[in-house]
Design an enzyme around this catalytic site. Structure first.
Site, PDB file in Angstrom:
ATOM      1  N   LYS A  48       0.842  -1.196   0.000  1.00  9.47           N
ATOM      2  CA  LYS A  48       0.000   0.000   0.000  1.00  9.47           C
ATOM      3  C   LYS A  48       0.879   1.248   0.000  1.00  9.47           C
ATOM      4  O   LYS A  48       1.970   1.256   0.579  1.00  9.47           O
ATOM      5  CB  LYS A  48      -0.961   0.005   1.182  1.00  9.47           C
ATOM      6  CG  LYS A  48      -0.313   0.053   2.551  1.00  9.47           C
ATOM      7  CD  LYS A  48      -1.360   0.000   3.640  1.00  9.47           C
ATOM      8  CE  LYS A  48      -0.760   0.203   5.022  1.00  9.47           C
ATOM      9  NZ  LYS A  48      -0.116   1.509   5.222  1.00  9.47           N
ATOM     10  N   LYS A  77       0.041  -0.299  10.042  1.00 10.79           N
ATOM     11  CA  LYS A  77       1.188   0.272   9.335  1.00 10.79           C
ATOM     12  C   LYS A  77       0.923   1.740   9.042  1.00 10.79           C
ATOM     13  O   LYS A  77      -0.219   2.174   8.902  1.00 10.79           O
ATOM     14  CB  LYS A  77       1.434  -0.488   8.020  1.00 10.79           C
ATOM     15  CG  LYS A  77       1.839  -1.946   8.219  1.00 10.79           C
ATOM     16  CD  LYS A  77       3.227  -2.040   8.828  1.00 10.79           C
ATOM     17  CE  LYS A  77       3.661  -3.485   9.038  1.00 10.79           C
ATOM     18  NZ  LYS A  77       2.936  -4.140  10.137  1.00 10.79           N
ATOM     19  N   ASP A  78       2.008   2.491   8.918  1.00 10.12           N
ATOM     20  CA  ASP A  78       1.920   3.929   8.702  1.00 10.12           C
ATOM     21  C   ASP A  78       1.180   4.269   7.413  1.00 10.12           C
ATOM     22  O   ASP A  78       1.245   3.527   6.426  1.00 10.12           O
ATOM     23  CB  ASP A  78       3.326   4.537   8.632  1.00 10.12           C
ATOM     24  CG  ASP A  78       4.117   4.320   9.910  1.00 10.12           C
ATOM     25  OD1 ASP A  78       4.693   3.234  10.059  1.00 10.12           O
ATOM     26  OD2 ASP A  78       4.129   5.232  10.747  1.00 10.12           O
ATOM     27  N   ARG A  79       0.517   5.414   7.442  1.00 10.95           N
ATOM     28  CA  ARG A  79      -0.153   5.878   6.232  1.00 10.95           C
ATOM     29  C   ARG A  79       0.834   6.514   5.256  1.00 10.95           C
ATOM     30  O   ARG A  79       0.877   6.143   4.086  1.00 10.95           O
ATOM     31  CB  ARG A  79      -1.247   6.889   6.578  1.00 10.95           C
ATOM     32  CG  ARG A  79      -1.874   7.497   5.325  1.00 10.95           C
ATOM     33  CD  ARG A  79      -2.889   8.575   5.618  1.00 10.95           C
ATOM     34  NE  ARG A  79      -3.355   9.168   4.366  1.00 10.95           N
ATOM     35  CZ  ARG A  79      -4.219  10.178   4.295  1.00 10.95           C
ATOM     36  NH1 ARG A  79      -4.705  10.721   5.402  1.00 10.95           N
ATOM     37  NH2 ARG A  79      -4.597  10.648   3.124  1.00 10.95           N
TER      38      ARG A  79
END
Length: 339
Positions: A48, A77-79
């Site tokens: 992503k 998880k981080d954006r």
């Protein structure tokens, strides 16, 4: 939020930029098991970009025509990053829609296979990071020496700023919740975690300031590396010293909850002193009332495969792997401030 002390001395630069692009913050989830190849849970390895985990989970639910509870993942998880992680989608009829329907600028399906169990939270071996810092104004030799120190000695295992929300607002929100403000169920879990993490960081800060974050105190509770198992207190010995030296065990600090604090003597005195202020007492009482139980977390973290290279004179690339639940910002903290 309390300022976090440094374990290795003064910062080596005054400022650096990270996440100038999502590609500057790359995270690859390390799976903890092989898929069985059968069952009714579709495991998807997804890359992503600039999208948070919950957004992707919702996309998967919409794609499969299922409620969001049918989609699970091992970790958040981080954006603002490029990350790979596993998701599972419960498809009892074992019929999956066309994967092409998921393709977008945000989501790429790398692989899919069947498994006989739902993917559980925490079911990962760790995370591998590749970070790019830009506009770094610091001495390359000193930075290299600091990273060598970290590789040899480890570093304090802080909870990262992500845990505390924008401008650290999760802790005040947790206090308001403990005082009676109603919150959504998913937000409640987030705020409980933030309250616990804030108390842990305060204990760890006291150990860093004392210089004992990677050294034993009388009454220490030890955590086995790579697990949540703890033992002790027990008398200091050559055997414990050898195990501590090879990173088989770590000193630990409290994840607060109801029940008896396991540490004794000097370790217990430090822990209670570090979280004995009025706000901490309110957080402790709120966590106990919420039904959380006393647990422990390692005070020390050792990055694996720590490497660095200068892509340009002021552009530094770092790569390393961390165990589950550990934060890349703990590594960056020992170098200098980033934003």
């Amino acid at each position: 939020m309390i300022p976090l002390p440094l374990a290795f001395g003064a910062p080596l630069f005054t400022h650096a930029r990270i996440r100038s692009t999502p590609e500057d913050f790359q995270v690859d989830e390390l799976p903890s098991f092989e898929a069985s190849g059968e069952g009714e849970h579709l495991l998807l390895d997804i890359r992503k970009r600039d999208a948070n985990t919950q957004h992707v989970a919702k996309r998967l639910a919409d794609w499969a025509g299922l409620p969001e509870m049918a989609v699970s993942y091992a970790g958040m998880k981080d954006r603002h990053a490029v990350t790979t992680q596993r998701f599972s989608v419960h498809l009892p009829k074992r019929v999956a829609p066309d994967l092409a329907g998921l393709a977008s600028d945000e989501i790429e399906v790398l692989s899919s296979t069947w498994h006989n169990r739902k993917l559980q939270r925490g079911a990962l071996a760790g995370n591998r990071f590749k970070l790019v810092l830009r506009e770094v104004d610091g001495d390359a030799g000193a930075i290299s020496e600091r990273l060598q120190q970290i590789a040899l000695r480890g570093l304090p295992n802080w909870f990262g700023e992500q845990r505390f929300g924008r401008d650290g607002g999760n802790v005040p929100a947790a206090l308001a919740m403990f005082a009676g403000r109603r919150v959504r169920k998913d937000q409640r879990s987030l705020l409980l975690s933030a309250a616990r993490s804030a108390l842990f960081n305060q204990v760890l800060a006291a150990r860093v300031e004392q210089g004992s974050w990677d050294q034993p105190l009388d009454g220490e509770v030890w955590m086995l590396d790579g697990s949540r198992s703890v033992f002790g207190p027990e008398p200091w010995s050559d055997v414990l010293a050898e195990r501590l030296g090879r990173f088989d065990i770590h000193p630990s600090g409290p994840l607060w909850g109801a029940g008896e604090l396991r540490s004794v003597d000097a370790a217990r005195e430090l822990e209670l002193g570090a979280i004995g202020d009025e706000q901490s007492l309110e957080l402790r009482a709120g966590l106990e009332a919420a039904g959380l139980k006393q647990e422990r977390r390692a005070l020390r973290l050792r990055p694996a495969l720590l490497q660095h290279q200068w892509l340009q004179q002021d552009v530094l690339e770092l790569s390393f792997a961390l165990p589950p639940g550990c934060y890349a910002t703990a590594v960056l903290h020992e170098l200098g401030p980033v934003s």
